[in-house]
Write a protein that holds these residues in place. Structure first.
Motif, short mmCIF file in Angstrom:
data_model
loop_
_atom_site.label_atom_id
_atom_site.label_comp_id
_atom_site.label_asym_id
_atom_site.label_seq_id
_atom_site.Cartn_x
_atom_site.Cartn_y
_atom_site.Cartn_z
N ALA A 179 5.72 -11.42 8.17
CA ALA A 179 6.79 -11.33 7.16
C ALA A 179 7.55 -10.03 7.36
O ALA A 179 6.97 -9.01 7.76
CB ALA A 179 6.21 -11.40 5.75
N THR A 180 8.83 -10.09 7.09
CA THR A 180 9.65 -8.88 7.11
C THR A 180 9.65 -8.29 5.71
O THR A 180 10.00 -8.97 4.73
CB THR A 180 11.08 -9.19 7.55
OG1 THR A 180 11.06 -9.71 8.88
CG2 THR A 180 11.95 -7.94 7.51
N GLN A 181 9.25 -7.04 5.60
CA GLN A 181 9.15 -6.35 4.32
C GLN A 181 10.30 -5.35 4.19
O GLN A 181 10.59 -4.61 5.15
CB GLN A 181 7.81 -5.60 4.22
CG GLN A 181 6.60 -6.38 4.73
CD GLN A 181 6.19 -7.52 3.82
OE1 GLN A 181 7.01 -8.33 3.42
NE2 GLN A 181 4.91 -7.58 3.52
N SER A 182 10.92 -5.34 3.03
CA SER A 182 12.06 -4.46 2.79
C SER A 182 11.76 -3.55 1.61
O SER A 182 11.48 -4.03 0.51
CB SER A 182 13.32 -5.28 2.50
OG SER A 182 13.64 -6.11 3.60
N ILE A 183 11.79 -2.25 1.85
CA ILE A 183 11.60 -1.24 0.80
C ILE A 183 12.97 -0.72 0.42
O ILE A 183 13.68 -0.11 1.23
CB ILE A 183 10.69 -0.09 1.28
CG1 ILE A 183 9.39 -0.64 1.90
CG2 ILE A 183 10.41 0.86 0.13
CD1 ILE A 183 8.57 -1.49 0.97
N TRP A 184 13.36 -0.95 -0.83
CA TRP A 184 14.69 -0.60 -1.29
C TRP A 184 14.73 0.81 -1.85
O TRP A 184 13.74 1.33 -2.37
CB TRP A 184 15.17 -1.61 -2.33
CG TRP A 184 15.55 -2.91 -1.68
CD1 TRP A 184 14.71 -3.87 -1.22
CD2 TRP A 184 16.87 -3.34 -1.38
NE1 TRP A 184 15.42 -4.90 -0.64
CE2 TRP A 184 16.75 -4.60 -0.72
CE3 TRP A 184 18.15 -2.81 -1.58
CZ2 TRP A 184 17.86 -5.32 -0.28
CZ3 TRP A 184 19.25 -3.52 -1.15
CH2 TRP A 184 19.10 -4.76 -0.51
N ARG A 185 15.91 1.41 -1.73
CA ARG A 185 16.11 2.79 -2.19
C ARG A 185 17.54 2.96 -2.70
O ARG A 185 18.48 2.34 -2.21
CB ARG A 185 15.83 3.76 -1.04
CG ARG A 185 16.45 3.34 0.26
CD ARG A 185 16.15 4.26 1.41
NE ARG A 185 16.55 3.69 2.70
CZ ARG A 185 17.79 3.52 3.12
NH1 ARG A 185 18.80 3.88 2.36
NH2 ARG A 185 18.04 3.00 4.32
N GLY A 186 17.66 3.83 -3.71
CA GLY A 186 18.98 4.13 -4.26
C GLY A 186 19.56 3.01 -5.10
O GLY A 186 18.99 1.91 -5.18
N GLU A 197 4.22 7.12 2.12
CA GLU A 197 4.08 6.13 3.17
C GLU A 197 3.84 4.76 2.55
O GLU A 197 3.12 4.66 1.54
CB GLU A 197 2.91 6.50 4.07
CG GLU A 197 3.07 6.16 5.53
CD GLU A 197 2.10 6.94 6.40
OE1 GLU A 197 2.56 7.67 7.30
OE2 GLU A 197 0.88 6.81 6.19
N VAL A 198 4.41 3.72 3.14
CA VAL A 198 4.24 2.34 2.64
C VAL A 198 3.85 1.44 3.81
O VAL A 198 4.40 1.54 4.91
CB VAL A 198 5.52 1.82 1.97
CG1 VAL A 198 5.33 0.38 1.49
CG2 VAL A 198 5.93 2.70 0.79
N GLN A 199 2.91 0.54 3.55
CA GLN A 199 2.50 -0.46 4.51
C GLN A 199 2.01 -1.68 3.74
O GLN A 199 2.00 -1.65 2.51
CB GLN A 199 1.39 0.10 5.42
CG GLN A 199 0.16 0.58 4.65
CD GLN A 199 -0.70 1.55 5.45
OE1 GLN A 199 -0.22 2.60 5.91
NE2 GLN A 199 -1.98 1.22 5.60
N SER A 200 1.60 -2.74 4.42
CA SER A 200 1.24 -3.97 3.72
C SER A 200 -0.18 -4.45 4.01
O SER A 200 -0.52 -5.60 3.71
CB SER A 200 2.25 -5.08 4.05
OG SER A 200 3.49 -4.81 3.43
N VAL A 236 0.86 -1.18 0.00
CA VAL A 236 0.00 0.00 0.00
C VAL A 236 0.89 1.23 0.00
O VAL A 236 1.78 1.35 0.86
CB VAL A 236 -0.92 0.03 1.23
CG1 VAL A 236 -1.77 1.30 1.23
CG2 VAL A 236 -1.80 -1.20 1.28
N VAL A 237 0.67 2.13 -0.96
CA VAL A 237 1.45 3.37 -1.03
C VAL A 237 0.50 4.55 -0.89
O VAL A 237 -0.56 4.59 -1.52
CB VAL A 237 2.24 3.46 -2.35
CG1 VAL A 237 2.84 4.86 -2.52
CG2 VAL A 237 3.34 2.40 -2.36
N LYS A 238 0.90 5.50 -0.04
CA LYS A 238 0.13 6.72 0.16
C LYS A 238 1.01 7.93 -0.20
O LYS A 238 2.16 8.00 0.21
CB LYS A 238 -0.30 6.86 1.63
CG LYS A 238 -1.07 5.69 2.19
CD LYS A 238 -1.31 5.89 3.69
CE LYS A 238 -2.04 4.73 4.32
NZ LYS A 238 -2.18 4.90 5.79
N LEU A 239 0.44 8.83 -0.96
CA LEU A 239 1.07 10.12 -1.24
C LEU A 239 0.35 11.15 -0.39
O LEU A 239 -0.88 11.30 -0.50
CB LEU A 239 0.96 10.47 -2.73
CG LEU A 239 1.54 11.82 -3.15
CD1 LEU A 239 3.05 11.86 -2.95
CD2 LEU A 239 1.19 12.13 -4.61
#
Length: 639
Positions: A619-626, A588-591, A511-514
């Motif tokens: 579960a462990t969630q990983s949001i990657w960046r760069g 914002e990100v959530q699952s 889930v992504v929120k702007l």
């Protein structure tokens, strides 16, 4: 001679009086006279309108209940038609009154007071119409070999109206929101020659991709309520779930999977429910029902004004999808208009001074109807001068004014990157990394503050503008913010999610929120009309979900490989919004987004609707960046 005439007159009077007394004597009531009458006619001779009811025959002999209402004295009037599953009789009896503006919907006033003939019709199988109801009946083709659909019913209805309503000028427009938006678009498939213009509002176009039933594969559990209610007793009541009061978050959580919840309610064998349970993926079952595909396969012949609310909590996908299908056929850029207003679902048909905590500069819905919709219909149905309806009309929230544009989107996709330390920036991060959180299906993130009542309109209608600070401290919600803006950022289009993420499980929702973060020390909109201060408010500009199993194909789900970084792309809702100086932009990100959407067990199962209790795992969630996995939200920034 005069005396003789007088005697004659007196005799006649006496005879009449005697007859009257005799009639009264014969009709005199007694204590045992039955008190039931066949009908009380609410429309009195003093009413300023005429109402007629007709059972209009379709080509297969089925008759559809149709209510026709017009102001007395109407002549040579255009017909404005709505085909509804929500009770045509009720739509023309809103209030017991002798004024036409009272008995009809609020959005009808501008039309009927100016000589329009308003028509509402029950679609087949519902309320007072004959026939069989099929929810979002497919068009005649691979899924429908009956020769009958909402398009043919609209054609037959228009044909009957222009031949049987003598007060009309023989021209018809069609309008309606939500399901009525669906029937409005269906009327444009092989339209009757007398159908001259259409205004589909918040139309149901694709129930799997982003309207009503699913969003990018995630199922909306409240769809069960709708399907059962519409299918029971011709939608005249009796289909409500008898669950009593309480928190729906707890109720849905304890029920388990969607199939378990359906079984608990005793609805698992209902055809409408089985359509959801047995078809969780975007196979031909759903894709062949997509109205934008129907429109794309046919010529554009009816001038069309498509409308949606920027915060439409039910059908945010449909109007833009129909616009994408129709706009390329509009070679002169004068037959298709897209409208985005600052509204909730169907808010354009009511008063719209505000939404939730937001205030606007006037009744924005009334402005749209009087300045754009009415002139649009007047031109096509009455031949008034061309009002030069803009190709795109949007309301810029943040600065609160209307924009007229030549196309959509107007913005240029510009990445807002997720970076280290919770920062969001327009510069690509120099170093790679990831931010982690643990998603627990036993404790999903609520979509609004608890307790939740999914049937409470006060909770449901404005939920998309609810202050997001209520979840900001949860460990399973991660966020990134820009520095305080020193200049305005204006977006016009649908922001695109460009997410690189991994899970320790084998399935996951994202889930992504702007969000527009208001300054904490500026009393913007403070305490006006009983509304809360906007200081520090976290205003959602777009919220959308994606079910991970569909990363490679919406039609063919697959398990995610534990720990593998996957690339997910999807769109947030279309918006016209200005992030003002002094504000910050947050992602914002959530699952989970519960109980609006069913829980993902985070363990891959063939049919997620039938997940078992043991399938629901943390579960462990990983949001990657760069680096090579630079997650971002592509903002459609206008020049």
């Amino acid at each position: 001679m005069i005396k003789q005439l007088t005697r004659t007159a007196l005799l006649a009077t006496s005879l009449l009086t005697a007859a009257s007394v005799g009639a009264q004597d014969s009709a005199r009531v007694t204590p045992m006279t039955p008190d039931v009458v066949d009908k009380y006619e609410q429309t009195l001779p003093s009413a300023d309108f005429i109402r007629r009811e007709a059972m209009v025959p379709m080509r297969d002999g089925t008759k559809l209940y149709t209510a026709i209402v017009m102001k007395k004295g109407t002549r040579n009037g255009p017909i404005l038609l709505s085909r509804t599953p929500y009770d045509a009789h009720g739509s023309t009896h809103r209030v017991a009154s002798q004024r036409i503006v009272d008995v009809l919907e609020a959005m009808d006033a501008e039309f009927v007071t100016d000589g329009y003939i308003r028509v509402y019709q029950d679609i087949r199988g519902l309320h007072r119409s004959e026939g069989q109801y099929i929810m979002n009946r497919p068009i005649v083709g691979p899924q429908n070999d009956t020769g009958i659909d909402e398009s043919t019913d609209a054609y037959d209805t228009v044909d009957w109206l222009v031949k049987n309503v003598p007060e009309s000028n023989g021209k018809v427009g069609v309008i309606g929101s939500s399901y009525l938006g669906f029937t409005t678009l269906a009327a444009e498939i092989n339209p009757h020659p007398a159908l001259k213009a259409a205004v589909p509002e918040s139309p149901m176009v694709d129930g799997w991709m982003g309207d009503d039933w699913f969003h990018n594969g995630a199922f909306r559990v409240s769809s069960l309520d709708y399907a059962v209610g519409q299918a029971t007793n011709k939608a005249d009541g009796g289909g409500e779930f008898a669950l009593g009061s309480g928190d729906d978050y707890t109720r849905y959580l304890e029920a388990g999977s969607v199939a378990d919840f359906s079984k608990m309610l005793g609805i698992q064998t209902y055809p409408g429910v089985r359509k959801f349970l047995e078809n969780p993926a975007y196979t031909d079952f759903w894709s062949l029902q997509a109205v934008d595909k129907w429109l794309g396969a046919r010529p554009l012949t009816v001038p069309t004004m498509l409308e949606l609310g920027q915060w439409d909590q039910e059908d945010s996908y449909g109007a833009p999808a129909a616009y994408r299908a129709l706009e390329p056929k509009d070679t002169r850029n004068d037959m298709v208009t897209l409208v985005i207003g600052p509204w909730r679902h169907s808010g354009a048909n009511h008063t719209a001074y505000d939404l939730g905590a937001l205030n606007f500069t006037g009744d924005t819905a009334l402005e749209w109807r009087t300045r754009y919709v009415k002139p649009f219909f007047d031109h096509w149905l009455r031949g008034t001068p061309d009002p030069h309806t803009p190709p795109v009309l949007t309301y810029a929230t943040g600065v609160n004014h209307w924009n007229e544009s030549p196309r959509w989107p107007m913005g240029v996709a510009t990445p807002l990157y997720l970076a280290a330390d919770g920062k969001a920036a327009f510069e690509r991060p120099a170093t790679a990394g990831h931010d982690d959180y643990v998603s627990d299906p036993a404790r999903p993130v609520p979509f609004i503050p608890r307790p939740i009542n999914m049937s409470d309109a006060k909770q449901w209608k404005p939920w998309l503008v609810h202050d997001q600070r209520f979840v900001s401290d949860r460990p399973d919600v991660v966020s990134w913010k820009t520095d305080t803006l020193d200049k305005a950022v204006h977006i016009m289009g649908a922001p695109q999610v460009d997410l690189y993420a991994a899970t320790s499980g084998t399935d996951s929702d994202w889930v992504v929120k702007l969000i527009d973060v208001y300054p904490n020390d500026v009393p913007e909109g403070a305490e006006q009309g009983g509304k809360p201060s906007m200081a520090g408010y976290e205003l959602p500009i777009g919220i959308e979900i994606f079910r991970g199993r569909y990363v490679a194909s919406f039609a063919k789900p697959r398990a995610l490989k534990s720990g593998k970084v996957e690339h997910y792309t999807w769109a947030l809702p279309n918006v016209d919004h200005v992030f003002l100086p002094g504000h910050r932009i947050m992602v914002e990100v959530q699952s989970s987004l519960f109980p609006l959407y069913d829980r993902n067990p985070q363990t891959f199962v063939d049919n997620i609707m039938y997940a078992k209790p043991g399938d629901y795992r943390k579960a462990t969630q990983s949001i990657w960046r760069g680096g090579a996995n630079a997650s971002a939200v592509m903002l459609p920034i206008a020049p």
